[in-house]
Design a protein around this motif. Structure first.
Motif, PDB file in Angstrom:
ATOM      1  N   ARG A 203       0.862  -1.218   0.040  1.00  0.00           N
ATOM      2  CA  ARG A 203      -0.002  -0.038   0.072  1.00  0.00           C
ATOM      3  C   ARG A 203       1.007   1.330   0.087  1.00  0.00           C
ATOM      4  O   ARG A 203       0.440   2.349  -0.736  1.00  0.00           O
ATOM      5  N   SER A 204       1.967   1.152   1.024  1.00  0.00           N
ATOM      6  CA  SER A 204       2.773   2.432   1.049  1.00  0.00           C
ATOM      7  C   SER A 204       3.732   2.930  -0.210  1.00  0.00           C
ATOM      8  O   SER A 204       3.916   4.048  -0.502  1.00  0.00           O
ATOM      9  N   THR A 205       3.925   1.773  -1.178  1.00  0.00           N
ATOM     10  CA  THR A 205       4.793   2.050  -2.203  1.00  0.00           C
ATOM     11  C   THR A 205       3.718   2.455  -3.780  1.00  0.00           C
ATOM     12  O   THR A 205       4.412   2.512  -4.792  1.00  0.00           O
ATOM     13  N   LYS A 206       2.417   2.236  -3.401  1.00  0.00           N
ATOM     14  CA  LYS A 206       1.632   2.439  -4.633  1.00  0.00           C
ATOM     15  C   LYS A 206       1.664   3.963  -5.120  1.00  0.00           C
ATOM     16  O   LYS A 206       1.644   4.839  -4.385  1.00  0.00           O
ATOM     17  N   ILE A 207       2.111   3.925  -6.468  1.00  0.00           N
ATOM     18  CA  ILE A 207       2.262   5.506  -6.823  1.00  0.00           C
ATOM     19  C   ILE A 207       0.980   6.311  -6.944  1.00  0.00           C
ATOM     20  O   ILE A 207       0.802   7.395  -6.598  1.00  0.00           O
ATOM     21  N   ASP A 208      -0.147   5.610  -7.157  1.00  0.00           N
ATOM     22  CA  ASP A 208      -1.428   6.349  -7.302  1.00  0.00           C
ATOM     23  C   ASP A 208      -1.902   6.409  -5.989  1.00  0.00           C
ATOM     24  O   ASP A 208      -1.817   5.475  -5.162  1.00  0.00           O
ATOM     25  N   ASN A 209      -2.677   7.409  -5.699  1.00  0.00           N
ATOM     26  CA  ASN A 209      -3.293   7.703  -4.216  1.00  0.00           C
ATOM     27  C   ASN A 209      -5.106   7.451  -4.701  1.00  0.00           C
ATOM     28  O   ASN A 209      -5.346   8.033  -5.559  1.00  0.00           O
ATOM     29  N   LYS A 210      -5.759   6.659  -3.786  1.00  0.00           N
ATOM     30  CA  LYS A 210      -6.923   6.650  -3.775  1.00  0.00           C
ATOM     31  C   LYS A 210      -7.714   7.644  -2.832  1.00  0.00           C
ATOM     32  O   LYS A 210      -7.411   7.435  -1.833  1.00  0.00           O
ATOM     33  N   VAL A 211      -8.195   8.719  -3.293  1.00  0.00           N
ATOM     34  CA  VAL A 211      -8.201   9.799  -2.620  1.00  0.00           C
ATOM     35  C   VAL A 211      -9.913   9.699  -1.999  1.00  0.00           C
ATOM     36  O   VAL A 211     -10.756   9.485  -2.691  1.00  0.00           O
ATOM     37  N   THR A 212      -9.992   9.938  -0.660  1.00  0.00           N
ATOM     38  CA  THR A 212     -11.146  10.140  -0.125  1.00  0.00           C
ATOM     39  C   THR A 212     -11.387  10.973   1.186  1.00  0.00           C
ATOM     40  O   THR A 212     -10.189  11.383   1.573  1.00  0.00           O
ATOM     41  N   LYS A 213     -12.657  11.295   1.626  1.00  0.00           N
ATOM     42  CA  LYS A 213     -12.622  12.192   3.002  1.00  0.00           C
ATOM     43  C   LYS A 213     -11.832  11.327   4.063  1.00  0.00           C
ATOM     44  O   LYS A 213     -12.206  10.092   4.251  1.00  0.00           O
ATOM     45  N   VAL A 356       3.770  15.966   7.897  1.00  0.00           N
ATOM     46  CA  VAL A 356       2.758  16.742   7.468  1.00  0.00           C
ATOM     47  C   VAL A 356       2.465  16.393   6.092  1.00  0.00           C
ATOM     48  O   VAL A 356       3.122  15.950   5.161  1.00  0.00           O
ATOM     49  N   LEU A 357       0.989  16.094   5.818  1.00  0.00           N
ATOM     50  CA  LEU A 357       0.314  15.799   4.692  1.00  0.00           C
ATOM     51  C   LEU A 357      -0.418  16.726   4.061  1.00  0.00           C
ATOM     52  O   LEU A 357      -1.355  17.541   4.776  1.00  0.00           O
ATOM     53  N   PRO A 358      -0.119  17.450   2.830  1.00  0.00           N
ATOM     54  CA  PRO A 358      -1.280  18.194   2.319  1.00  0.00           C
ATOM     55  C   PRO A 358      -2.603  17.706   1.698  1.00  0.00           C
ATOM     56  O   PRO A 358      -2.700  16.351   1.743  1.00  0.00           O
ATOM     57  N   SER A 359      -3.578  18.180   1.891  1.00  0.00           N
ATOM     58  CA  SER A 359      -5.068  17.992   1.427  1.00  0.00           C
ATOM     59  C   SER A 359      -5.019  17.572  -0.023  1.00  0.00           C
ATOM     60  O   SER A 359      -4.413  18.669  -0.700  1.00  0.00           O
ATOM     61  N   ILE A 360      -5.314  16.455  -0.532  1.00  0.00           N
ATOM     62  CA  ILE A 360      -5.087  16.465  -2.112  1.00  0.00           C
ATOM     63  C   ILE A 360      -6.366  16.840  -2.842  1.00  0.00           C
ATOM     64  O   ILE A 360      -7.461  16.275  -2.569  1.00  0.00           O
TER      65      ILE A 360
END
Length: 361
Positions: A203-213, A356-360
């Protein structure tokens, strides 16, 4: 098999088309069209590597032709023939990414040959990259199925072993035999933890992000319940503060990887000496980012290891726990989401990690 470069040339002057074909047909496979409509038909029906169009044509300019061509066949590399007076149109076309380059009229035979060959190199390079990308997508899909199937197939027998061991311990009273079953339980627990780590690694190395709330309180509540099953937390004082009044968009699976590994490290790398053991977890969410801070008073990290702890299979302690991939997975997940991670640690006093994570968007 014809290995020549396929060139489509569009010009409203028939003499220009005949001259182009006669001059270049020995070097390239030439297709010609007297107007944009015929050019679009050829571009749709034939395999074209390089397309050359005159800018000044009745009905549809060269730039307008390329704009239409991109919709039906975006792959051929595009070259525009133009005079100096059309320079504004050329600049507009280049800025929009519609053409590879432009050639002044009247064209020079060697110049146009070199331009076609250079353009074809780009075409074939892009085609090769496209093929490799398709293969990578297929491999990614197969790896996804393999990882989840493997974890399922491994955990089934593992849970059976664990269950049989627990039943046996209920019927056995001899201390030395119970010790053997305790060893079995310890080994199955380690293997089960490794399976979870394998899934987290994927999961951590997957390039794509599955964006949810993201609702951090729900995630933390769920993970704490799992931690209490997995770890003995009776000797820990755990302080959690979540400040989230804003919507936050991110990859749920990667955030769980981050929190899981940071919390696991804080529990596993604790001092064995008597005294209070504590873990502080703070999450502050703003409109643009989430700041996750986890602190503990564990064994800490020696200064000489601080630059290496985020590398794969690196351990910053001789303590026989962990797999050496936890902080690597945290770093990978953070970077995949465009965030940053900061480490502060004092040997024998404790560790603080800030993510620190930005909101995608």
């Amino acid at each position: 098999m014809n290995n020549k470069i396929h060139v489509l040339y569009i010009d409203d002057e028939d003499n220009n088309l005949k001259s182009f074909r006669a001059t270049l047909r020995k070097d390239f496979k030439i297709f010609t069209a007297i107007d944009a409509e015929e050019g679009l038909r050829i571009a749709q029906e034939e395999e074209i590597h390089v397309c050359i169009a005159d800018q000044r044509m009745p009905g549809m300019t060269g730039t307008e032709f390329f704009e239409q061509m991109v919709k039906i066949n975006p792959d051929p590399i595009r070259i525009l023939l133009t005079g100096y007076s059309d320079i504004a149109s050329v600049i507009d076309a280049i800025n929009k990414g519609e053409v590879y380059r432009f050639i002044d009229k009247p064209w020079n035979i060697e110049q146009i040959k070199n331009s076609i060959k250079n353009a074809a190199d780009i075409y074939f390079m892009r085609s090769e990259l496209k093929d490799k990308n398709e293969k990578l997508k297929k491999l990614h899909s197969e790896m996804n199925q393999f990882v989840y199937s493997l974890s399922h197939e491994l955990r089934g027998p593992l849970m059976s072993i664990s269950g049989v061991s627990k039943l046996a311990k209920m019927e056995i009273t001899e201390p030395h035999v119970l010790e053997y079953f305790d060893m079995i339980d310890s080994a199955t627990l380690k293997l089960d933890d490794f399976i979870y780590k394998m899934l987290d690694f994927y999961r951590s190395t997957k390039i794509d992000n599955k964006v949810t709330k993201i609702f951090f309180k729900e995630i933390i509540d769920q993970q704490l319940e799992a931690y209490r099953t997995k770890f003995d937390l009776s000797h820990f004082k755990i302080n959690i503060q979540i400040n989230q009044d804003h919507k936050f968009l991110s990859d749920d699976a990667k955030i769980r990887v981050i929190l899981n590994n940071l919390f696991s490290n804080s529990v596993q790398f604790q001092k064995q000496t008597p005294g209070e053991k504590w873990i502080n977890l703070t999450i502050d969410v703003t409109e643009s980012e989430a700041v996750i801070t986890i602190e503990d008073n564990g064994i800490g990290i020696d200064d000489k290891y601080k630059t290496e702890v985020f590398s794969l299979f690196t351990r910053a302690t001789q303590k026989n726990v962990g797999t050496g991939i936890g902080l690597y997975m945290v770093k990978e997940a953070v970077e995949q989401m465009g965030g940053r991670i900061e480490l502060g640690s004092v040997l024998a006093e404790g560790t603080t990690i800030k993510v620190v994570l930005p909101s995608i968007v």
